[in-house]
Design a protein around this motif. Structure first.
Motif, short mmCIF file in Angstrom:
data_model
loop_
_atom_site.label_atom_id
_atom_site.label_comp_id
_atom_site.label_asym_id
_atom_site.label_seq_id
_atom_site.Cartn_x
_atom_site.Cartn_y
_atom_site.Cartn_z
N ARG A 1 12.04 25.65 24.09
CA ARG A 1 12.14 26.65 23.40
C ARG A 1 11.72 26.31 21.53
N GLU A 2 11.98 25.61 20.64
CA GLU A 2 12.20 25.18 19.62
C GLU A 2 10.80 24.34 19.35
N LEU B 1 18.36 22.78 10.56
CA LEU B 1 19.03 22.56 12.00
C LEU B 1 19.89 21.01 11.66
N THR C 1 14.08 20.95 11.72
CA THR C 1 13.53 21.04 10.12
C THR C 1 14.92 20.84 10.01
N ASP D 1 8.54 21.58 17.98
CA ASP D 1 8.73 20.76 16.46
C ASP D 1 9.78 20.78 15.84
N ARG D 2 9.47 22.46 15.96
CA ARG D 2 10.79 22.89 14.31
C ARG D 2 12.81 22.28 15.15
N LEU D 3 12.53 21.41 15.91
CA LEU D 3 14.17 21.54 15.96
C LEU D 3 14.46 21.40 15.07
N LEU E 1 16.47 24.57 24.31
CA LEU E 1 16.27 24.40 23.20
C LEU E 1 14.60 23.89 22.36
N TRP E 2 14.73 22.26 23.20
CA TRP E 2 13.11 22.02 22.77
C TRP E 2 12.27 22.21 23.55
#
Length: 63
Positions: A45-46, A55, A52, A48-50, A42-43
């Motif tokens: 793939r995403e 989430l 938000t 900095d958007r992790l 997940l980190w």
């Protein structure tokens, strides 16, 4: 049944308990490793958007 038979039965029960304990520990370690790998994926793939607001709100709602 002799006392010798009781000792053999006790050793067999102890071996089964140890095997069940090892299996439980292996399952817990496997689950922890799976969660870690899922978090890393997940980190990756995403990025900095992790973290938000959406989430974080979803994680808070789970607890």
């Amino acid at each position: 049944m002799t006392s010798r038979d009781d000792g053999v039965t006790s050793e067999i029960d102890g071996a089964q308990d140890a095997a069940a304990s090892r299996l439980g520990i292996l399952l817990l370690c496997g689950a922890a490793l799976t969660l870690l790998l899922a978090g890393l994926l997940l980190w990756w793939r995403e990025g900095d958007r992790l973290f938000t607001d959406g989430l974080i709100a979803a994680i808070v709602a789970c607890f």
